[in-house]
Write a protein that holds these residues in place. Structure first.
Motif, mmCIF file in Angstrom:
data_model
loop_
_atom_site.group_PDB
_atom_site.id
_atom_site.type_symbol
_atom_site.label_atom_id
_atom_site.label_comp_id
_atom_site.label_asym_id
_atom_site.label_seq_id
_atom_site.Cartn_x
_atom_site.Cartn_y
_atom_site.Cartn_z
ATOM 1 N N MET A 8 0.848 -1.191 0.000
ATOM 2 C CA MET A 8 0.000 0.000 0.000
ATOM 3 C C MET A 8 0.883 1.240 0.000
ATOM 4 N N ASP A 9 0.536 2.226 -0.855
ATOM 5 C CA ASP A 9 1.266 3.485 -0.873
ATOM 6 C C ASP A 9 0.993 4.255 0.417
ATOM 7 N N THR B 29 -13.389 5.524 -9.281
ATOM 8 C CA THR B 29 -13.348 4.124 -9.734
ATOM 9 C C THR B 29 -14.654 3.608 -10.317
ATOM 10 N N VAL C 69 -3.738 3.999 -1.396
ATOM 11 C CA VAL C 69 -3.961 3.195 -2.592
ATOM 12 C C VAL C 69 -3.216 1.873 -2.437
ATOM 13 N N SER C 70 -3.932 0.774 -2.655
ATOM 14 C CA SER C 70 -3.331 -0.550 -2.649
ATOM 15 C C SER C 70 -3.887 -1.309 -3.850
ATOM 16 N N GLY C 71 -3.114 -1.330 -4.924
ATOM 17 C CA GLY C 71 -3.612 -1.933 -6.153
ATOM 18 C C GLY C 71 -4.829 -1.167 -6.640
ATOM 19 N N PRO C 72 -5.933 -1.865 -6.926
ATOM 20 C CA PRO C 72 -7.132 -1.167 -7.393
ATOM 21 C C PRO C 72 -7.953 -0.554 -6.255
ATOM 22 N N GLU C 73 -7.573 -0.865 -4.995
ATOM 23 C CA GLU C 73 -8.353 -0.398 -3.851
ATOM 24 C C GLU C 73 -7.907 0.997 -3.419
#
Length: 694
Positions: free
Chosen positions: A1-2, A55, A22-26
């Motif tokens: 996760m950023d 999204t 942001v963690s991947g698409p989440e």
């Protein structure tokens, strides 16, 4: 996760702090506790679901030319060529620009510069004209300056009494209500709204009679010797003329006009007068009228008579609505203004801004048409033939919207920059897909006059560009070199605003974030890190200036430093009820949606909460019309009709119906009658008939 990025909500003028991870698409949103607006870690339903704006799959990701995807250069070349041809044939004012109160300060500034320098047009205004313009006009003539709330929002918690006139923050900006936990609330609203249900005292005037009520309250203050005489003598001018004008507004007459009982008026005035600390706040319910400037002025007169403005712990303020409604009207996208809240007809202001822009003062156009007048002139023999539109959806949000849509369809060229295919974008010749809140960096000025940095937290979809890039690309094709990086644009804005009423020259990204290297200025100076500030209040004329959270404590921004009383008279609604149209319509917002709904209607939890337009009726009115809950109802005015599902509630007066304006319908009905000073349309009251659809 950023690592989480600290930023701000995409919606209202409270500009609550939030962090985005942001963690991947989440994408995860968490409330911040270092921003005073929502320091308790509160967010409303819209804020919690804001990640879905990024999204939900409704995004525009390619320029559209006549509805077909094309390359960016093709679309930009087409627009620039058409603009040049239309200007050649019809002159600079043949092209119009329409902006929005949700645009960042950088966008609002560059849009105003683009209109006046690259296009040379006077025809620029924005949808903030539909929101805060009456309060702005009233504040300028009373205090010499318009800053919606000239005090920090946290000051409200220390008040004993707060009067809210035409404001429903429990639905429009719920975290704001946390600042009202301590004071006794006096709410002025024809509906028993969520805010009114929290009130110690609810005054329910007939729609369009708020001004009469304010005059009656001030009459009582004078009659009962509640005026702060020492304050009036030391800090104001013009009171004698106002006192004389109140003779006709005795309480019993005001009760007949407004329907508010005299004992309740007395309670309200005495509560404000006897309180150690008190505030008077206005919102759209008091302002969106053809007499909105005078209505706000009457409430300002009441606050001045009681000695509230410019005193620590007390005051008058306007609850700004749109996310950058304050900053949006300060930096040049309003028809009569230049950056720094300067008047465009002021020779000194023109000379200063022209020098920053590298043009001659005489080359700058003069004042243009206000928002509705501009929209109503589109495509006419004397009006613009092309329009560039940023951050607005007038097909839904403008009054008499059927007429506005007809005018937009008559244009030779309509260019829209938007995130989604709004109802207005669907009519455009060219649509540019642009970045939105968390995909870009820029400053916002919240309802307190606090300049905040809303930071980029996620990558935009491929094929999307920022509004700044679109404006600069068009300017280059028209022979002008504009910056398109937010920090560079803000540096230029600071120079243009320097010395103006809204002086931002001492505000930097670095001050707000505590991070070095955020602007070209700080990079060139080689500055190191510094402590972050929770936003900086304007005016802030130098880097070492602390900002001005409470600008009126020592003096008002008038030539003599005194606040000005202004006599006003009640005129009533521009359109009264009659046998053919026997019911008042009033409009407003609901908790789940925002503005024209172009974004929130695409967010699943919000759409599920309020999926369709509705008409709120009192049980007595519904009984007379044989309408039951759930029936489809038609609301008809002299201009058009809107439809919605019937909701039966005693929260509304029996002579009034309510419709939310987040869908097409309500503004097909509303009255475009304009306030003579602010040019605000009369959204909040018109005459209608109500029918059950068979």
């Amino acid at each position: 996760m950023d690592a989480p990025v600290r930023t701000h909500c995409p919606y209202c003028a409270l500009q609550c702090g939030m962090a985005i991870s942001v963690s991947g698409p989440e994408i995860t949103i968490t409330p911040r506790t270092d921003v005073p607006a929502n320091a308790a870690g509160a967010l409303c339903q819209k804020g919690w679901t804001a990640a879905e704006l990024l999204t939900n799959g409704a995004r525009l990701t390619s320029p559209l030319l006549h509805g077909r995807p094309v390359a960016w250069d093709v679309a930009l070349d087409h627009v620039a060529g058409r603009l040049a041809a239309i200007r050649h044939e019809h002159g600079p004012d043949g092209v119009a620009v329409f902006g929005g109160g949700g645009l960042t300060n950088e966008k609002a500034y560059l849009l105003g510069k683009f209109a006046r320098v690259a296009l040379g047009t006077s025809q620029i205004d924005y949808n903030g004209r539909f929101c805060m313009s009456s309060a702005a006009a009233a504040s300028i003539r009373a205090f010499g300056m318009d800053r919606g709330m000239p005090f920090p929002v946290t000051d409200l918690a220390g008040a004993d009494v707060v009067l809210l006139a035409g404001a429903n923050p429990a639905e429009t900006m719920p975290p704001f209500v946390r600042h009202l936990d301590g004071p006794r609330l006096v709410v002025v609203d024809p509906r028993r709204t969520a805010t009114a249900r929290l009130a110690w005292l609810h005054l329910r005037p007939a729609p369009g009679t708020d001004l009469a009520l304010a005059l009656g309250l001030l009459h009582l203050a004078v009659a009962e010797d509640l005026v702060d005489v020492a304050y009036v003598e030391e800090r104001t001018s013009g009171f004698d003329a106002v006192r004389t004008s109140l003779a006709a507004w005795w309480p019993e007459r005001v009760e007949r006009i407004t329907g508010v009982p005299v004992p309740r008026m007395r309670e309200a005035v005495r509560a404000l007068a006897y309180a150690k600390n008190a505030y008077v706040l206005t919102g759209r319910g008091a302002e969106q009228h053809a007499q909105g400037t005078d209505t706000v002025t009457a409430f300002v007169n009441l606050a001045l008579a009681l000695g509230l403005p410019g005193r620590l712990g007390s005051g008058y303020g306007c609850l700004t609505g749109q996310g950058n409604g304050q900053g949006g009207r300060e930096h040049g996208q309003k028809a009569d203004q230049l950056p720094g809240y300067r008047r465009i007809d002021d020779p000194a202001a023109r000379a200063h801004v022209a020098a920053v822009w590298g043009v001659e003062p005489d080359d700058l156009p003069g004042p243009g048409r206000s928002a509705f007048e501009l929209l109503d002139a589109l495509g006419t023999p004397v009006g613009p033939k092309a329009m560039l539109l940023f951050g607005s959806n007038p097909v839904v949000s403008a009054p008499d919207s059927v007429r506005v849509a007809e005018r937009i369809r008559s244009l030779d060229l309509l260019v829209v920059c938007d995130v989604v295919m709004s109802e207005t974008a669907a009519l455009a010749d060219v649509v540019f897909p642009v970045t939105q809140w968390a995909e870009e960096t820029g400053t916002m000025t919240n309802l307190e006059g606090r300049v905040l940095l809303r930071r980029r937290a996620v990558e935009p979809p491929p094929g999307v560009r920022s509004d700044l890039e679109v404006i600069a690309a068009l300017a280059r094709r028209l022979g002008h070199d504009f910056a398109d990086e937010p920090g560079e644009v803000f540096d230029e804005l600071r120079r243009a605003a320097a010395g103006g009423p809204a002086d931002y020259s001492g505000i930097t990204y670095d001050r707000i974030t505590g991070e070095a290297g955020e602007t070209r200025e700080s990079r060139d100076a080689g500055e190191g890190g510094r402590e972050a500030e929770a936003g900086v209040f304007w005016p802030c004329p130098s880097p070492d200036h602390p900002g001005t959270p409470r600008p009126f404590l020592d003096a008002f921004a008038t030539p003599d430093g005194r606040a000005r009383f202004v006599p006003v008279e009640h005129r009533g609604p521009a359109e009264e009820i009659d046998d053919d149209y026997p019911v008042y319509l009033t409009t407003g917002r609901v908790l789940a949606h925002y503005q024209s709904g172009a974004q929130t209607r695409r967010i699943a939890p919000l759409a599920e909460a309020v999926p369709e337009p509705y008409v709120e009726l009192h049980p007595d009115l519904a009984g007379r019309l044989d309408i039951r809950a759930g029936d489809l109802v038609r609301v008809v005015s002299r201009r058009g009709e809107g439809r919605g599902v019937a909701r039966i509630s005693d929260a509304i007066r029996s002579d009034t119906v309510f419709m939310p304006f987040h869908w097409e319908g309500a503004n097909r009905v509303t009255n475009p009658a304009l306030d003579p000073t602010s040019r605000m349309p009369e959204f909040k009251v018109c005459a209608v008939r109500v029918e059950r659809v068979a």
